[in-house]
Design a protein around this motif. Sequence first.
Motif, PDB file in Angstrom:
ATOM      1  N   THR A   1      49.656  40.742  31.470  1.00  0.00           N
ATOM      2  CA  THR A   1      49.303  40.282  32.815  1.00  0.00           C
ATOM      3  C   THR A   1      47.854  39.811  32.865  1.00  0.00           C
ATOM      4  O   THR A   1      47.543  38.810  33.520  1.00  0.00           O
ATOM      5  CB  THR A   1      49.567  41.413  33.826  1.00  0.00           C
ATOM      6  OG1 THR A   1      50.946  41.801  33.710  1.00  0.00           O
ATOM      7  CG2 THR A   1      49.296  40.962  35.247  1.00  0.00           C
TER       8      THR A   1
ATOM      9  N   LYS B   1      47.802  36.393  31.491  1.00  0.00           N
ATOM     10  CA  LYS B   1      48.415  35.423  32.412  1.00  0.00           C
ATOM     11  C   LYS B   1      47.466  35.072  33.554  1.00  0.00           C
ATOM     12  O   LYS B   1      47.311  33.907  33.912  1.00  0.00           O
ATOM     13  CB  LYS B   1      49.724  35.991  33.002  1.00  0.00           C
ATOM     14  CG  LYS B   1      50.932  35.880  32.075  1.00  0.00           C
ATOM     15  CD  LYS B   1      52.158  36.577  32.686  1.00  0.00           C
ATOM     16  CE  LYS B   1      52.830  35.748  33.752  1.00  0.00           C
ATOM     17  NZ  LYS B   1      54.070  36.443  34.274  1.00  0.00           N
ATOM     18  N   ILE B   2      46.834  36.084  34.156  1.00  0.00           N
ATOM     19  CA  ILE B   2      45.978  35.811  35.316  1.00  0.00           C
ATOM     20  C   ILE B   2      44.707  35.068  34.875  1.00  0.00           C
ATOM     21  O   ILE B   2      44.155  34.275  35.651  1.00  0.00           O
ATOM     22  CB  ILE B   2      45.650  37.110  36.096  1.00  0.00           C
ATOM     23  CG1 ILE B   2      45.169  36.785  37.528  1.00  0.00           C
ATOM     24  CG2 ILE B   2      44.604  37.957  35.397  1.00  0.00           C
ATOM     25  CD1 ILE B   2      46.240  36.361  38.481  1.00  0.00           C
TER      26      ILE B   2
ATOM     27  N   LEU C   1      52.126  45.620  29.205  1.00  0.00           N
ATOM     28  CA  LEU C   1      52.226  44.887  30.474  1.00  0.00           C
ATOM     29  C   LEU C   1      50.835  44.570  31.027  1.00  0.00           C
ATOM     30  O   LEU C   1      50.608  43.475  31.560  1.00  0.00           O
ATOM     31  CB  LEU C   1      53.046  45.682  31.491  1.00  0.00           C
ATOM     32  CG  LEU C   1      54.523  45.876  31.134  1.00  0.00           C
ATOM     33  CD1 LEU C   1      55.216  46.722  32.207  1.00  0.00           C
ATOM     34  CD2 LEU C   1      55.253  44.541  30.957  1.00  0.00           C
ATOM     35  N   GLU C   2      49.913  45.530  30.895  1.00  0.00           N
ATOM     36  CA  GLU C   2      48.534  45.281  31.361  1.00  0.00           C
ATOM     37  C   GLU C   2      47.911  44.113  30.596  1.00  0.00           C
ATOM     38  O   GLU C   2      47.285  43.229  31.200  1.00  0.00           O
ATOM     39  CB  GLU C   2      47.662  46.534  31.166  1.00  0.00           C
ATOM     40  CG  GLU C   2      48.076  47.745  31.994  1.00  0.00           C
ATOM     41  CD  GLU C   2      47.514  47.722  33.418  1.00  0.00           C
ATOM     42  OE1 GLU C   2      46.816  46.749  33.764  1.00  0.00           O
ATOM     43  OE2 GLU C   2      47.801  48.680  34.170  1.00  0.00           O
TER      44      GLU C   2
ATOM     45  N   ASP D   1      60.048  53.483  31.390  1.00  0.00           N
ATOM     46  CA  ASP D   1      59.413  53.432  32.707  1.00  0.00           C
ATOM     47  C   ASP D   1      57.905  53.580  32.574  1.00  0.00           C
ATOM     48  O   ASP D   1      57.372  53.573  31.452  1.00  0.00           O
ATOM     49  CB  ASP D   1      60.022  54.456  33.675  1.00  0.00           C
ATOM     50  CG  ASP D   1      59.822  55.885  33.207  1.00  0.00           C
ATOM     51  OD1 ASP D   1      58.797  56.158  32.546  1.00  0.00           O
ATOM     52  OD2 ASP D   1      60.684  56.737  33.488  1.00  0.00           O
ATOM     53  N   GLU D   2      57.227  53.742  33.683  1.00  0.00           N
ATOM     54  CA  GLU D   2      55.760  53.696  33.709  1.00  0.00           C
ATOM     55  C   GLU D   2      55.108  54.870  32.973  1.00  0.00           C
ATOM     56  O   GLU D   2      53.899  54.869  32.779  1.00  0.00           O
ATOM     57  CB  GLU D   2      55.264  53.614  35.165  1.00  0.00           C
ATOM     58  CG  GLU D   2      55.543  54.839  36.029  1.00  0.00           C
ATOM     59  CD  GLU D   2      56.994  54.938  36.501  1.00  0.00           C
ATOM     60  OE1 GLU D   2      57.787  53.988  36.279  1.00  0.00           O
ATOM     61  OE2 GLU D   2      57.347  55.983  37.083  1.00  0.00           O
TER      62      GLU D   2
ATOM     63  N   LEU E   1      54.188  50.826  26.597  1.00  0.00           N
ATOM     64  CA  LEU E   1      54.752  49.827  27.515  1.00  0.00           C
ATOM     65  C   LEU E   1      53.696  49.363  28.509  1.00  0.00           C
ATOM     66  O   LEU E   1      53.491  48.154  28.709  1.00  0.00           O
ATOM     67  CB  LEU E   1      55.944  50.428  28.280  1.00  0.00           C
ATOM     68  CG  LEU E   1      56.377  49.620  29.514  1.00  0.00           C
ATOM     69  CD1 LEU E   1      57.105  48.355  29.100  1.00  0.00           C
ATOM     70  CD2 LEU E   1      57.243  50.455  30.451  1.00  0.00           C
ATOM     71  N   MET E   2      53.006  50.329  29.119  1.00  0.00           N
ATOM     72  CA  MET E   2      52.029  49.972  30.153  1.00  0.00           C
ATOM     73  C   MET E   2      50.874  49.170  29.553  1.00  0.00           C
ATOM     74  O   MET E   2      50.398  48.217  30.170  1.00  0.00           O
ATOM     75  CB  MET E   2      51.519  51.224  30.873  1.00  0.00           C
ATOM     76  CG  MET E   2      52.605  51.979  31.652  1.00  0.00           C
ATOM     77  SD  MET E   2      53.623  50.933  32.724  1.00  0.00           S
ATOM     78  CE  MET E   2      52.462  50.613  34.054  1.00  0.00           C
TER      79      MET E   2
ATOM     80  N   ARG F   1      41.371  39.215  42.255  1.00  0.00           N
ATOM     81  CA  ARG F   1      41.005  40.624  42.088  1.00  0.00           C
ATOM     82  C   ARG F   1      41.673  41.420  43.183  1.00  0.00           C
ATOM     83  O   ARG F   1      42.143  40.865  44.175  1.00  0.00           O
ATOM     84  CB  ARG F   1      39.497  40.825  42.124  1.00  0.00           C
ATOM     85  CG  ARG F   1      38.886  40.571  43.503  1.00  0.00           C
ATOM     86  CD  ARG F   1      37.406  40.859  43.479  1.00  0.00           C
ATOM     87  NE  ARG F   1      36.862  40.761  44.843  1.00  0.00           N
ATOM     88  CZ  ARG F   1      36.594  41.792  45.624  1.00  0.00           C
ATOM     89  NH1 ARG F   1      36.821  43.017  45.192  1.00  0.00           N
ATOM     90  NH2 ARG F   1      36.134  41.638  46.829  1.00  0.00           N
TER      91      ARG F   1
END
Lengths: 119, 341
Positions: free
Chosen positions: A107, A110-111, A103-104, A93-94, A99-100, A119
């Motif tokens: 992402t 990707k963006i 994901l950061e 989990d967070e 993990l975080m 933003r």
Amino acid sequence: MAQDRPTASELLNAIADFLREEATPALDRSDPRLGFQMRVAVNSLAILEREWRLAPGADAREYARLAKLLGRNGTLAELTRELARQLRAGERDERDAELMAHLEATTADKIAIANPKWR
Amino acid sequence: MSVHGGTEGKTVAAGLASAASRHFGGPATIERLRRESGGASRQTWSFDAIVAGRRHELILRRDPPTAGGREKASATSLDRPTEFAVLRAAFDGGVRAPEVLFQLGPQDGLGEAFVMRRVGGIAIARKLLRDPPYADARKKIARQLGVIAARIHAVDTANLPPLPHREAADQVTALRAALDSLDQPQPVFELALSWLDRRRPAPTGRPLLVHGDFRTGNYLADESGVTAILDWEGAHLGDPVEDLGWLCVKSWRFGSVDKPAGGFGSREDLWTAYRRAGGSEVDPARAHWWEMFGTVRWGVICLTQAWRHLSGSVKSMELASIGRRAVETEVDLLQLLREAR
């Protein structure tokens, strides 16, 4: 086999510039609905141009992080599926800093392709 | 008779003429018929009906008759007769919503459809948020939306048609099922849904009318502010805070990111106006939960829209391109999770 120039990026930019500067104004005059659709298309071409430049590096970094995080090998799709399963099952989990960070970073890559102005 | 929209326009004009003649009790002439929006299903048309020398400015909402192989409507959206009944109850309850007048019948040949009065104003967020004529309206819209939300949630549920009842837990389950049907793993959405699942608010003791798609882009506004709440097909019974959270999802600020209430004001402006208009005290934690939920929901909708194209059920470059917007909500979810720690 190396292709002659223009590169994919140069060609995509040339197509997008032509559609934006010449085709879109003409469509806006004749059929505004098609003009709107053309803007969507031009925006998608810009995504493809960024993807062509940025995705190989982003995919490699994502794979390296995931393999380390999960402690196993497999295709990028397999590892992503396993991560999604663990997150739904509550096995991670967070509170998991690694993990975080993964994901950061994923992402952010990707963006940077899909919509760098978000933003 | 002036008709735009080709042969479909002629069919629509003919069906409207007969239905309007029945409703107004005299021969109706249809003028200024114009397709406003919508895809193959769920169309909106604007028109005038002239009856006994009097001009009625009207809107037609319509699902064309389904042919074989055409796409099914979404499982969570209301059919036209139910939407008609919800709009009537909302309007009668004092909600700023279009006044519905009559439904069309099978003899009119236009599918499931109803007619309502046309309301002035525009729904285009970009213009409302930036164009000079709306400068005064921009100062009022957040509070007006708080007042209108309170009215929606005060609609007597005894006056409503049977509606689905969806609480927080049901909605988390539904989004997971939607992700499963896409067969593309989404770690950020899974993380957010697990976070939400562990903290889901208790079911409402008394479920209220929830609009279900209460956001900038789904209401009309003019220089004086909000004139009508549109797009009621997501209406259901449930937690009223759902509407307040959804309005604050960052995607509905259309770039005015520092104004959470639909791009026009603070959450506190919205909640204060809501409470003063008779709404319950808003629990910030519950509102945050629904805002985070709404952010996942919009991300999943982006993917679902793209999958309508990818599955072959509709061919649309526009829908396909929406799939690449899902990552915007992943950015926002990670930010919300950082703020929640």
